[in-house]
Design a protein around this motif. Structure first.
Motif, PDB file in Angstrom:
ATOM      1  N   ARG A  51     -84.415   4.538  21.151  1.00 48.84           N
ATOM      2  CA  ARG A  51     -83.423   4.072  20.036  1.00 48.84           C
ATOM      3  C   ARG A  51     -82.142   3.881  20.375  1.00 48.84           C
ATOM      4  O   ARG A  51     -81.649   4.739  21.036  1.00 48.84           O
ATOM      5  CB  ARG A  51     -83.782   4.793  19.006  1.00 48.84           C
ATOM      6  CG  ARG A  51     -85.140   4.892  18.057  1.00 48.84           C
ATOM      7  CD  ARG A  51     -84.889   5.226  16.663  1.00 48.84           C
ATOM      8  NE  ARG A  51     -86.158   6.545  16.765  1.00 48.84           N
ATOM      9  CZ  ARG A  51     -85.906   7.366  15.948  1.00 48.84           C
ATOM     10  NH1 ARG A  51     -84.824   7.855  15.438  1.00 48.84           N
ATOM     11  NH2 ARG A  51     -86.881   8.356  15.979  1.00 48.84           N
ATOM     12  N   ASP A  52     -81.177   3.152  19.893  1.00 53.22           N
ATOM     13  CA  ASP A  52     -80.065   2.874  19.993  1.00 53.22           C
ATOM     14  C   ASP A  52     -79.478   4.287  19.363  1.00 53.22           C
ATOM     15  O   ASP A  52     -79.815   4.730  18.338  1.00 53.22           O
ATOM     16  CB  ASP A  52     -79.462   1.655  19.505  1.00 53.22           C
ATOM     17  CG  ASP A  52     -78.074   1.439  19.830  1.00 53.22           C
ATOM     18  OD1 ASP A  52     -77.040   2.047  19.031  1.00 53.22           O
ATOM     19  OD2 ASP A  52     -77.819   0.673  20.809  1.00 53.22           O
ATOM     20  N   PRO A  53     -78.503   4.843  20.096  1.00 57.38           N
ATOM     21  CA  PRO A  53     -77.911   6.000  19.427  1.00 57.38           C
ATOM     22  C   PRO A  53     -77.239   5.984  18.219  1.00 57.38           C
ATOM     23  O   PRO A  53     -77.261   6.667  17.228  1.00 57.38           O
ATOM     24  CB  PRO A  53     -76.700   6.112  20.340  1.00 57.38           C
ATOM     25  CG  PRO A  53     -76.877   5.724  21.665  1.00 57.38           C
ATOM     26  CD  PRO A  53     -77.951   4.436  21.615  1.00 57.38           C
ATOM     27  N   ALA A  54     -76.795   4.780  17.687  1.00 61.72           N
ATOM     28  CA  ALA A  54     -76.191   4.435  16.411  1.00 61.72           C
ATOM     29  C   ALA A  54     -77.419   4.377  15.356  1.00 61.72           C
ATOM     30  O   ALA A  54     -77.074   4.527  14.159  1.00 61.72           O
ATOM     31  CB  ALA A  54     -75.647   3.107  16.305  1.00 61.72           C
ATOM     32  N   GLN A  55     -78.747   4.231  15.637  1.00 62.38           N
ATOM     33  CA  GLN A  55     -79.827   4.519  15.092  1.00 62.38           C
ATOM     34  C   GLN A  55     -80.435   5.758  14.838  1.00 62.38           C
ATOM     35  O   GLN A  55     -81.435   5.728  14.095  1.00 62.38           O
ATOM     36  CB  GLN A  55     -80.713   3.250  15.197  1.00 62.38           C
ATOM     37  CG  GLN A  55     -80.192   1.919  15.074  1.00 62.38           C
ATOM     38  CD  GLN A  55     -81.288   0.925  15.638  1.00 62.38           C
ATOM     39  OE1 GLN A  55     -82.124   1.280  16.243  1.00 62.38           O
ATOM     40  NE2 GLN A  55     -80.985  -0.488  15.142  1.00 62.38           N
ATOM     41  N   MET A  56     -79.743   6.540  15.506  1.00 66.69           N
ATOM     42  CA  MET A  56     -80.477   8.050  15.567  1.00 66.69           C
ATOM     43  C   MET A  56     -79.877   8.955  14.623  1.00 66.69           C
ATOM     44  O   MET A  56     -78.787   8.886  14.188  1.00 66.69           O
ATOM     45  CB  MET A  56     -80.433   8.520  16.982  1.00 66.69           C
ATOM     46  CG  MET A  56     -80.990   7.588  18.057  1.00 66.69           C
ATOM     47  SD  MET A  56     -80.827   8.449  19.719  1.00 66.69           S
ATOM     48  CE  MET A  56     -80.006   9.828  19.934  1.00 66.69           C
ATOM     49  N   THR A  57     -80.474  10.235  14.472  1.00 68.34           N
ATOM     50  CA  THR A  57     -79.881  11.264  13.424  1.00 68.34           C
ATOM     51  C   THR A  57     -78.673  11.674  14.208  1.00 68.34           C
ATOM     52  O   THR A  57     -78.909  11.823  15.542  1.00 68.34           O
ATOM     53  CB  THR A  57     -81.003  12.485  13.496  1.00 68.34           C
ATOM     54  OG1 THR A  57     -82.305  11.813  12.792  1.00 68.34           O
ATOM     55  CG2 THR A  57     -80.222  13.503  12.476  1.00 68.34           C
ATOM     56  N   PRO A  58     -77.396  11.612  13.651  1.00 66.51           N
ATOM     57  CA  PRO A  58     -76.052  12.206  14.436  1.00 66.51           C
ATOM     58  C   PRO A  58     -76.513  13.539  15.179  1.00 66.51           C
ATOM     59  O   PRO A  58     -77.115  14.430  14.510  1.00 66.51           O
ATOM     60  CB  PRO A  58     -75.028  12.246  13.249  1.00 66.51           C
ATOM     61  CG  PRO A  58     -75.664  11.323  12.347  1.00 66.51           C
ATOM     62  CD  PRO A  58     -77.248  11.581  12.376  1.00 66.51           C
ATOM     63  N   LEU A  59     -76.196  13.700  16.412  1.00 63.48           N
ATOM     64  CA  LEU A  59     -76.114  15.031  16.949  1.00 63.48           C
ATOM     65  C   LEU A  59     -75.378  16.088  16.151  1.00 63.48           C
ATOM     66  O   LEU A  59     -75.741  17.318  16.054  1.00 63.48           O
ATOM     67  CB  LEU A  59     -75.591  14.883  18.222  1.00 63.48           C
ATOM     68  CG  LEU A  59     -76.605  14.486  19.494  1.00 63.48           C
ATOM     69  CD1 LEU A  59     -75.615  14.744  20.685  1.00 63.48           C
ATOM     70  CD2 LEU A  59     -77.764  15.581  19.728  1.00 63.48           C
ATOM     71  N   SER A  60     -74.440  15.732  15.460  1.00 64.63           N
ATOM     72  CA  SER A  60     -73.458  16.568  14.659  1.00 64.63           C
ATOM     73  C   SER A  60     -74.356  17.180  13.608  1.00 64.63           C
ATOM     74  O   SER A  60     -73.811  18.313  13.052  1.00 64.63           O
ATOM     75  CB  SER A  60     -72.365  15.989  14.196  1.00 64.63           C
ATOM     76  OG  SER A  60     -72.576  14.823  13.378  1.00 64.63           O
ATOM     77  N   SER A  61     -75.288  16.566  13.201  1.00 65.50           N
ATOM     78  CA  SER A  61     -76.205  17.093  12.049  1.00 65.50           C
ATOM     79  C   SER A  61     -77.074  18.503  12.635  1.00 65.50           C
ATOM     80  O   SER A  61     -77.494  18.942  11.793  1.00 65.50           O
ATOM     81  CB  SER A  61     -76.987  16.118  11.363  1.00 65.50           C
ATOM     82  OG  SER A  61     -78.157  15.634  12.299  1.00 65.50           O
ATOM     83  N   VAL A  62     -77.308  18.581  13.960  1.00 65.05           N
ATOM     84  CA  VAL A  62     -78.280  19.567  14.301  1.00 65.05           C
ATOM     85  C   VAL A  62     -77.346  20.335  15.264  1.00 65.05           C
ATOM     86  O   VAL A  62     -77.962  21.688  15.673  1.00 65.05           O
ATOM     87  CB  VAL A  62     -79.360  18.837  15.058  1.00 65.05           C
ATOM     88  CG1 VAL A  62     -80.178  18.398  13.912  1.00 65.05           C
ATOM     89  CG2 VAL A  62     -78.964  18.042  16.348  1.00 65.05           C
ATOM     90  N   VAL A  63     -76.201  20.065  15.733  1.00 65.47           N
ATOM     91  CA  VAL A  63     -75.526  21.035  16.884  1.00 65.47           C
ATOM     92  C   VAL A  63     -74.055  20.542  16.748  1.00 65.47           C
ATOM     93  O   VAL A  63     -73.773  19.580  16.236  1.00 65.47           O
ATOM     94  CB  VAL A  63     -75.970  20.902  18.378  1.00 65.47           C
ATOM     95  CG1 VAL A  63     -75.662  19.518  18.857  1.00 65.47           C
ATOM     96  CG2 VAL A  63     -75.409  21.989  19.158  1.00 65.47           C
ATOM     97  N   ASP A  64     -73.162  21.600  16.837  1.00 61.52           N
ATOM     98  CA  ASP A  64     -71.703  21.657  16.717  1.00 61.52           C
ATOM     99  C   ASP A  64     -71.363  20.945  17.987  1.00 61.52           C
ATOM    100  O   ASP A  64     -71.143  21.709  19.300  1.00 61.52           O
ATOM    101  CB  ASP A  64     -71.005  23.011  16.403  1.00 61.52           C
ATOM    102  CG  ASP A  64     -69.754  22.885  16.368  1.00 61.52           C
ATOM    103  OD1 ASP A  64     -69.058  22.079  16.866  1.00 61.52           O
ATOM    104  OD2 ASP A  64     -69.160  23.597  15.405  1.00 61.52           O
ATOM    105  N   CYS A  65     -70.694  19.610  17.943  1.00 67.65           N
ATOM    106  CA  CYS A  65     -70.550  19.058  19.129  1.00 67.65           C
ATOM    107  C   CYS A  65     -69.276  19.754  19.718  1.00 67.65           C
ATOM    108  O   CYS A  65     -68.968  19.454  21.072  1.00 67.65           O
ATOM    109  CB  CYS A  65     -70.395  17.431  19.197  1.00 67.65           C
ATOM    110  SG  CYS A  65     -71.910  16.670  18.755  1.00 67.65           S
ATOM    111  N   ASP A  66     -68.299  19.781  18.867  1.00 68.46           N
ATOM    112  CA  ASP A  66     -66.835  20.716  19.310  1.00 68.46           C
ATOM    113  C   ASP A  66     -67.136  21.783  20.196  1.00 68.46           C
ATOM    114  O   ASP A  66     -66.714  22.097  21.393  1.00 68.46           O
ATOM    115  CB  ASP A  66     -65.938  20.647  18.279  1.00 68.46           C
ATOM    116  CG  ASP A  66     -65.319  19.376  17.455  1.00 68.46           C
ATOM    117  OD1 ASP A  66     -65.596  18.509  18.486  1.00 68.46           O
ATOM    118  OD2 ASP A  66     -65.258  19.679  16.412  1.00 68.46           O
ATOM    119  N   ALA A  67     -68.283  22.666  19.621  1.00 71.24           N
ATOM    120  CA  ALA A  67     -68.543  23.781  20.329  1.00 71.24           C
ATOM    121  C   ALA A  67     -69.340  23.619  21.660  1.00 71.24           C
ATOM    122  O   ALA A  67     -68.790  24.493  22.655  1.00 71.24           O
ATOM    123  CB  ALA A  67     -69.348  24.869  19.468  1.00 71.24           C
TER     124      ALA A  67
END
Length: 107
Positions: A51-67
């Motif tokens: 899938r295109d990344p824009a159509q996926m569940t955002p990573l930020s909803s499962v992991v803290d990208c800043d961390a």
């Protein structure tokens, strides 16, 4: 985010008791060196999910990208960190990112 191909360096499929699982291994070290850990992760997962990344569940909803970015930030002279890994579930997969740039996606 524009879609760029990131090919797995290894794919392994196993079948136990009729259940099949696949393991995908990606190298995102160049993304880590550029300070784009979550971009590399998103591109790797988009290859697994097809899938295109824009159509996926955002990573930020499962992991803290800043961390993740802080944890895997390169050292002063651009070297990757000592061996550290983080695992988290994403969709039906278990994702593990290693400080050397290896991402393992199992599911």
């Amino acid at each position: 985010m524009s879609r760029k191909n990131i090919d797995p360096v290894e794919i392994e499929s196993t079948s136990a008791d009729g259940d099949s699982t696949s393991t995908y291994v990606f190298d995102i070290s160049h993304h880590m060196l550029d300070g784009e850990v979550c971009t590399g992760l998103a591109l790797a997962l988009s290859e697994v999910l097809e899938r295109d990344p824009a159509q996926m569940t955002p990573l930020s909803s499962v992991v803290d990208c800043d961390a993740l970015q802080l944890l895997f930030h390169t050292r002063r002279y651009g070297d990757l960190r000592d061996e550290v890994s983080v695992s988290f579930p994403y969709d039906i997969y278990e994702v593990t990112i290693h400080s050397g740039g290896r991402v393992v996606v199992q599911g």
